[in-house]
Enzyme design. Structure first.
Site, PDB file in Angstrom:
ATOM      1  CG  LEU A  44       4.987  24.357  42.186  1.00 12.00           C
ATOM      2  CD1 LEU A  44       5.614  23.817  43.465  1.00 12.00           C
ATOM      3  CD2 LEU A  44       3.558  23.894  42.076  1.00 12.00           C
TER       4      LEU A  44
ATOM      5  CE  LYS B 226       1.113  22.726  28.739  1.00 14.09           C
ATOM      6  NZ  LYS B 226       2.034  22.676  29.892  1.00 14.09           N
TER       7      LYS B 226
END
Length: 634
Positions: free
Chosen positions: A453, A414
């Site tokens: 995850l 990001k």
């Protein structure tokens, strides 16, 4: 040696010894009559009669010495049969030597070879017969009330699992057959179990044999194969399970040897060799500080760093519960050469952090402490600026002041062309680390990667909660994609990147192809027994600070490294004047955030837009009532 021998003699079961003595006797006499016939057998028969007890004693002694009587007959394997053959060979050698070296009479040498073969056939035969009877009885006992099972995969793991099911009466499974995609195995019998068909026949086999359990015993199955199996089984309300390696079957109960297939299996990408020899050299015997040690990435960093034997491992976190949890977990795993020190501290408290550096003198710092949840950070920009930017500035500048050789910032995709506060703060953190790295000449780097995850508060637990509650699955956009990686894999690559980095590098983990969030949700629905075609999905639209597609790269000038899963943007990401760029602006940004100034975010964007290789625009427009003070932006 005497104690061992007495112990082994004590384990000799008379029910096993007596049949062996009978069969060994039959074998010796039978071998003699097979070798010598007619009137010639008389003298040799006399020698055998006179020395039978001695010959039997020698063979039984070799059986005991080589552990033949440690074998449980009903569990005999090919390795056990090989041990039996070795003991018989040694015993036959001793008895033959006795007839030639000691004056006890002669017997034709060929008799001993025949005896070896015949006695092995008899002794192995009775043992395997006992196992067959036991296996049949066990299967018969579970045939009517045990779960009806198919094993997908008739290879090494599948055979090992089938053998385990056949001998473990406590498992109460009725193994019906194998499924395998190799056409040469179809209708063949493996480990006493028939291969009934391939994947195309899986649904028909489940229906025809009323199957209740499917065990996937394929070595390194692809995510596509697992997804097809899960989708087929879903129609029958069966959640297939994944069988571990044959070695794991030996150390676990049958019921524990197979685990439910998880989402990480369905999203699994091919993981290459993650062994980095440089990491051991970097960490062994060092004083290592991990900030954010109780978080998802920080806690895995702690686990993997500890495995490399640091002299002192400092766990720093401002959440008491998270710090307690990771400290409690690794206490029992700590070796005598490693000391673990939990530090309840806030990275934005400069005096507190300086006390820690002064007291513990870390040599390597992994900075994982950060606010990361996009929408929360967007709504609390000043808190994020202080925690992420000020925290990083304090920790990295203290590292430079105390001469620390290696500093690693855990960054994010990001930070690439950011559109929200979270990404913008992490981009500024990358620039700060690069600046200190270039000024000090130390190996200070940032490691950038995407979603992992299983991290706390991430997308996957939210989707699972929605599905469990029967709520519609909420996704921002039909085409939203993200990079995904397993936490242990990401951390291994972070350590590898840290070991090969140079001053001011931005290390980038190669994360494979981006995955559509909609596909993730469908895989999760399938895994949880829901029909992804019928389950309601609501598209909510992108929230402030979110992107449709994440990026990992800034310039396209990334260099390959010696490890194919790690790329590098060298020399501060192409910035030549970072010190001048950051001087004053970062201080202004922090002062505005400390004052709770509503326009601190504009200073943040000014700084990011002024940085190298970036021309981003913030997603949200400024409020028309908000006037940006010129003293903050000029």
């Amino acid at each position: 040696m005497g104690k061992i021998s007495r112990s082994r003699f004590g384990r000799v079961n008379p029910r096993h010894l007596l049949p062996d003595l009978v069969l060994l006797t039959i074998s010796m006499y039978g071998s003699l009559f097979l070798r010598v016939s007619g009137s010639e057998v008389g003298p040799f028969l006399t020698v055998l009669n006179r020395n039978l007890i001695l010959f039997l004693a020698i063979k039984v002694a070799t059986f005991v010495a080589l552990g033949v009587y440690d074998i449980i007959w009903r569990y005999i394997s090919m390795n056990d049969a090989a041990k039996l053959f070795g003991a018989l060979t040694l015993g036959s050698t001793f008895t033959m030597a006795g007839t030639f070296l000691v004056d006890i009479g002669r017997i034709p040498r060929a008799t001993f070879l025949i005896d070896l073969i015949l006695s092995f056939c008899l002794l192995a035969g009775i043992r395997f017969s006992r196992r067959l009877v036991f296996d049949y009885s066990a299967r018969k006992g579970t045939r009517n009330h045990g779960k009806r099972v198919l094993i997908y995969g008739a290879g090494h793991s599948g055979r090992a699992m089938a053998q385990r099911l056949n001998i473990d009466t406590s498992a109460t499974f009725n193994l019906v057959g194998f499924v395998d995609d190799n056409p040469e195995k179809i209708n063949r019998v493996i480990a006493g179990v028939k291969v009934l068909g391939g994947h195309r026949q899986l649904a028909d086999l489940i229906r025809a044999f009323d199957i209740e359990e499917v065990l996937v015993a394929v070595t390194s199955p692809s995510s596509d194969l697992l997804r097809r199996i899960v989708e087929t089984c879903r129609a029958f309300e069966i959640r297939p399970r994944l069988v571990g390696s044959p070695e794991s079957l030996e150390s676990k109960k049958t019921i524990e040897a197979a685990r439910p297939i998880e989402l990480s299996d369905l999203l699994h990408r091919n993981v290459r060799n993650l062994h980095f020899p440089e990491v051991a050299k970097l960490l062994a015997g060092k004083r290592v500080l991990v900030t954010g040690a109780g978080g998802s990435i920080g806690s895995e960093l702690v686990r993997q760093i500890l495995a490399h034997g640091p002299r002192r491992l400092m766990l720093l976190d401002h959440s008491e519960f998270n710090l307690y949890r990771i400290d409690d977990e690794i206490r029992f795993a700590t070796s005598a050469n490693s000391t673990v020190i939990p530090l309840l501290a806030d990275v934005t408290n400069e005096s507190q952090m300086e006390q820690i550096f002064e007291a513990h003198r870390p040599e390597i710092v992994f900075h994982a402490a950060a606010y990361k949840h996009v929408h929360l950070v967007e709504a609390n920009a000043n808190a994020a600026i202080l925690n992420n930017v000020l925290g990083t500035k304090i920790v990295v500048e203290l590292s430079g002041r105390y001469g620390i050789e290696n500093f690693v910032l855990v960054s994010t995709d990001k930070a690439v062309n950011p559109v929200g506060v979270m990404g913008a703060t992490k981009r500024v953190c990358e620039l700060i680390v690069a600046d200190v790295g270039m000024r000090t000449g130390k190996n200070y780097c940032a490691v950038r990667f995407g979603n992992v995850l299983g991290s706390s508060g991430s997308l996957i637990p939210l989707l699972q909660k929605q599905i469990e509650n029967g709520e519609p699955v909420t996704i921002t956009h039909r085409e939203t994609t993200r990079y995904f990686m397993l936490i242990p894999e990401a951390v291994s690559l972070v350590l590898g990147a840290a070991a090969i980095s140079e001053p001011a590098d931005v290390m980038i983990l190669r994360m494979g192809d981006p995955v559509r969030i909609l596909d993730v949700a469908r895989s999760l629905l399938t895994l949880m027994g829901r029909d992804p075609e019928k389950y309601p999905v609501v598209f909510t639209g992108l929230r402030p600070g979110e992107k449709l597609h994440e990026e990992l790269y800034l310039t396209g000038l990334e260099h390959e490294t010696e490890y194919q899963d790690i790329l590098v943007l060298p020399n501060g990401d192409g910035a030549d004047n970072l010190e001048n760029l950051l001087a004053g602006t970062v201080a202004t940004l922090i002062d505005a955030a400390k004052a709770g100034h509503a326009d601190a975010v504009y200073v943040l964007w000014k700084l990011v837009r002024s940085g190298p290789n970036l021309k981003p625009e913030p997603r949200r427009a400024p409020s028309p009532q908000a006037e940006r003070p010129p003293e903050l932006l000029n």
